[in-house]
Write a protein that holds these residues in place. Structure first.
Motif, PDB file in Angstrom:
ATOM      1  N   ARG A  31       2.401-122.256  28.373  1.00 46.24           N
ATOM      2  CA  ARG A  31       3.306-123.470  28.162  1.00 46.24           C
ATOM      3  C   ARG A  31       2.017-124.218  27.177  1.00 46.24           C
ATOM      4  O   ARG A  31       2.686-124.477  26.107  1.00 46.24           O
ATOM      5  CB  ARG A  31       4.395-124.651  29.057  1.00 46.24           C
ATOM      6  N   ALA A  32       1.024-124.567  27.924  1.00 45.70           N
ATOM      7  CA  ALA A  32       0.252-125.108  27.135  1.00 45.70           C
ATOM      8  C   ALA A  32      -0.290-124.532  25.630  1.00 45.70           C
ATOM      9  O   ALA A  32      -0.093-124.860  24.869  1.00 45.70           O
ATOM     10  CB  ALA A  32      -0.644-125.677  27.776  1.00 45.70           C
ATOM     11  N   TYR A  33      -0.196-123.472  26.138  1.00 44.78           N
ATOM     12  CA  TYR A  33      -0.658-122.649  24.725  1.00 44.78           C
ATOM     13  C   TYR A  33       0.194-122.060  23.947  1.00 44.78           C
ATOM     14  O   TYR A  33      -0.242-122.010  22.811  1.00 44.78           O
ATOM     15  CB  TYR A  33      -1.430-121.236  25.452  1.00 44.78           C
ATOM     16  N   SER A  34       1.324-122.141  24.031  1.00 42.48           N
ATOM     17  CA  SER A  34       2.004-121.962  22.831  1.00 42.48           C
ATOM     18  C   SER A  34       2.450-123.582  22.261  1.00 42.48           C
ATOM     19  O   SER A  34       2.587-123.042  21.432  1.00 42.48           O
ATOM     20  CB  SER A  34       4.300-121.868  23.883  1.00 42.48           C
ATOM     21  N   VAL A  35       2.433-124.109  23.333  1.00 44.15           N
ATOM     22  CA  VAL A  35       2.300-125.773  22.051  1.00 44.15           C
ATOM     23  C   VAL A  35       1.361-125.732  21.235  1.00 44.15           C
ATOM     24  O   VAL A  35       0.967-126.210  20.210  1.00 44.15           O
ATOM     25  CB  VAL A  35       2.054-127.332  23.000  1.00 44.15           C
ATOM     26  N   VAL A  36       0.083-125.105  21.537  1.00 43.27           N
ATOM     27  CA  VAL A  36      -1.275-125.638  20.753  1.00 43.27           C
ATOM     28  C   VAL A  36      -1.150-124.587  19.164  1.00 43.27           C
ATOM     29  O   VAL A  36      -0.711-124.311  18.181  1.00 43.27           O
ATOM     30  CB  VAL A  36      -2.075-125.307  21.682  1.00 43.27           C
ATOM     31  N   ARG A  37      -0.728-123.096  19.928  1.00 39.91           N
ATOM     32  CA  ARG A  37       0.008-122.481  19.006  1.00 39.91           C
ATOM     33  C   ARG A  37       0.688-122.349  17.854  1.00 39.91           C
ATOM     34  O   ARG A  37       0.728-121.897  16.224  1.00 39.91           O
ATOM     35  CB  ARG A  37       0.215-120.861  19.810  1.00 39.91           C
ATOM     36  N   TYR A  38       2.174-123.444  18.628  1.00 41.78           N
ATOM     37  CA  TYR A  38       3.376-123.801  17.440  1.00 41.78           C
ATOM     38  C   TYR A  38       1.766-124.819  16.479  1.00 41.78           C
ATOM     39  O   TYR A  38       2.820-124.710  15.332  1.00 41.78           O
ATOM     40  CB  TYR A  38       4.056-124.591  18.196  1.00 41.78           C
ATOM     41  N   ILE A  39       1.232-125.952  16.650  1.00 45.15           N
ATOM     42  CA  ILE A  39       0.388-126.652  16.275  1.00 45.15           C
ATOM     43  C   ILE A  39       0.102-126.285  15.099  1.00 45.15           C
ATOM     44  O   ILE A  39      -0.310-126.699  14.246  1.00 45.15           O
ATOM     45  CB  ILE A  39      -0.094-127.835  17.035  1.00 45.15           C
ATOM     46  N   LEU A  40      -0.477-125.079  15.655  1.00 42.12           N
ATOM     47  CA  LEU A  40      -1.789-125.084  14.823  1.00 42.12           C
ATOM     48  C   LEU A  40      -1.331-123.712  13.765  1.00 42.12           C
ATOM     49  O   LEU A  40      -1.859-122.815  12.764  1.00 42.12           O
ATOM     50  CB  LEU A  40      -3.166-123.944  15.626  1.00 42.12           C
ATOM     51  N   SER A  41       0.107-123.547  13.444  1.00 44.22           N
ATOM     52  CA  SER A  41       0.936-122.362  13.432  1.00 44.22           C
ATOM     53  C   SER A  41       1.410-122.551  11.887  1.00 44.22           C
ATOM     54  O   SER A  41       1.389-124.487  11.554  1.00 44.22           O
ATOM     55  CB  SER A  41       1.808-121.342  13.985  1.00 44.22           C
ATOM     56  N   ASP A  42       2.207-121.580  11.095  1.00 43.49           N
ATOM     57  CA  ASP A  42       2.210-122.039  10.074  1.00 43.49           C
ATOM     58  C   ASP A  42       3.107-122.837   9.640  1.00 43.49           C
ATOM     59  O   ASP A  42       3.908-123.347   8.913  1.00 43.49           O
ATOM     60  CB  ASP A  42       2.678-120.818   8.706  1.00 43.49           C
TER      61      ASP A  42
END
Length: 247
Positions: free
Chosen positions: A171-182
Motif C-alpha cells: 500500500r505504501a509503495y502504491s502511494v509512492v508509485r502513483y505520486i511519481l507516475s505520469d
C-alpha cells in the motif's frame, strides 16, 4: 688514669660528632619528603587542570550540539505548524500531528480489503494533498533541511504479522508509485522528490487503541506521511554519547 681520661674524651668526641651527622641525615630525609610531596601535588594540579580543560571543552561541544539540535527541532516545529494551518479546514480525510508533523490518512476509504490498489477517492485526495504538502516541505524555506519523506503503510492486527507487513508495504509503495507516475500531475519537480521519498510497510507494529484498551481496527488501517530532518538523528546520537562521556 690518664688513659682512662683519654678514652672518656674520645667517646664524648665521637658522640658529639654523631649527632650533627644524624641531624643532617634527618634534615635531608625531611627535605626529600617535602620535595617529593611538592612534586606529587604539582602533578595532581597539572592533571586536575588537564581534566578541567577536557570537561570545559566537552561541555562547550555539548552546548553547541544542543543549540544546533534546538535549531533543527525549531525547523520541525515550524513545518508542523504550517502543515496544521494548511490542512485544518481542507476537508480531506487526514489528521495532522502538530508535534511531529506526521499526517495520517484513514485506509478504509482508500483501499479495498486485502488490496493494495488505490481507490479513485484516494487518488482524488492525493491530488489535492500532495501539492500542498510538498509545497511546504520543498519550499525554499525548508527544502535544504529535508532528508527524507516517508510514506508508511499500517494495518490492523487481523491475520499474521508477515501477511500484513507485505500488505502495508504494498500500500505504501502504491502511494509512492502513483505520486511519481505520469498519471499524477499535481507536482512537476519529481526529480527533486525522487531521491528523498521512500515507502515503508509497518504491518501492525503501531496499532491504534480505543479508550477501553481494545484495538481500533479502522483507525489502525492507515497511510502516514512523515518527514525526517537532516542531521537530527546524528546530532541526537552525538549529544547522547557526549553526555554519557561527561558523566
Amino acid at each position: 688514669m690518664l688513659n682512662r681520661y683519654s678514652n672518656v674524651l674520645r667517646k664524648q668526641s665521637e658522640e658529639s660528632n654523631f649527632w650533627p651527622t644524624f641531624t643532617d641525615l634527618l634534615s635531608s630525609i625531611l627535605l626529600f619528603i617535602v620535595v617529593f610531596m611538592l612534586i606529587i601535588n604539582a602533578i595532581k594540579t597539572i592533571e586536575l587542570e588537564r581534566k578541567t580543560e577536557e570537561v570545559n571543552s566537552q561541555a562547550a561541544k555539548i552546548e553547541e550540539i544542543e543549540q544546533q539540535l534546538e535549531y533543527v527541532r525549531g525547523i520541525g516545529e515550524s513545518i508542523g505548524n504550517k502543515l496544521v494551518a494548511e490542512f485544518e479546514n481542507s476537508g480531506l480525510s487526514l489528521v495532522v500531528d502538530a508535534e511531529t508533523g506526521s499526517i495520517k490518512f484513514s485506509g478504509d476509504i482508500f483501499f479495498d480489503t486485502d488490496r493494495t490498489d488505490l481507490k479513485p477517492e484516494f487518488k482524488r485526495q492525493l491530488n489535492e494533498f500532495v501539492p500542498q504538502y510538498l509545497g511546504i516541505l520543498l519550499s525554499e524555506e525548508y527544502k535544504n533541511y529535508i532528508a527524507e519523506i516517508i510514506v508508511e503503510g499500517h494495518t490492523d492486527n487481523i491475520d499474521s504479522y508477515m501477511y500484513n507487513l507485505n500488505l502495508s508495504q504494498g500500500r505504501a509503495y502504491s502511494v509512492v508509485r502513483y505520486i511519481l507516475s505520469d498519471e499524477f500531475t499535481g507536482f512537476d519537480n519529481k526529480d527533486e522528490l525522487l531521491p528523498i521519498i521512500t515507502a515503508n510497510g509497518r504491518s501492525w507494529s503501531e496499532l491504534i487503541y480505543n479508550n477501553d484498551g481494545s484495538v481500533n481496527q479502522v483507525a489502525s488501517r492507515r497511510v502516514e506521511f512523515k518527514f525526517r530532518l537532516k542531521d537530527y538523528e546524528k546530532l541526537s546520537e552525538i549529544l547522547k554519547e557526549n553526555n554519557l562521556n561527561l558523566n
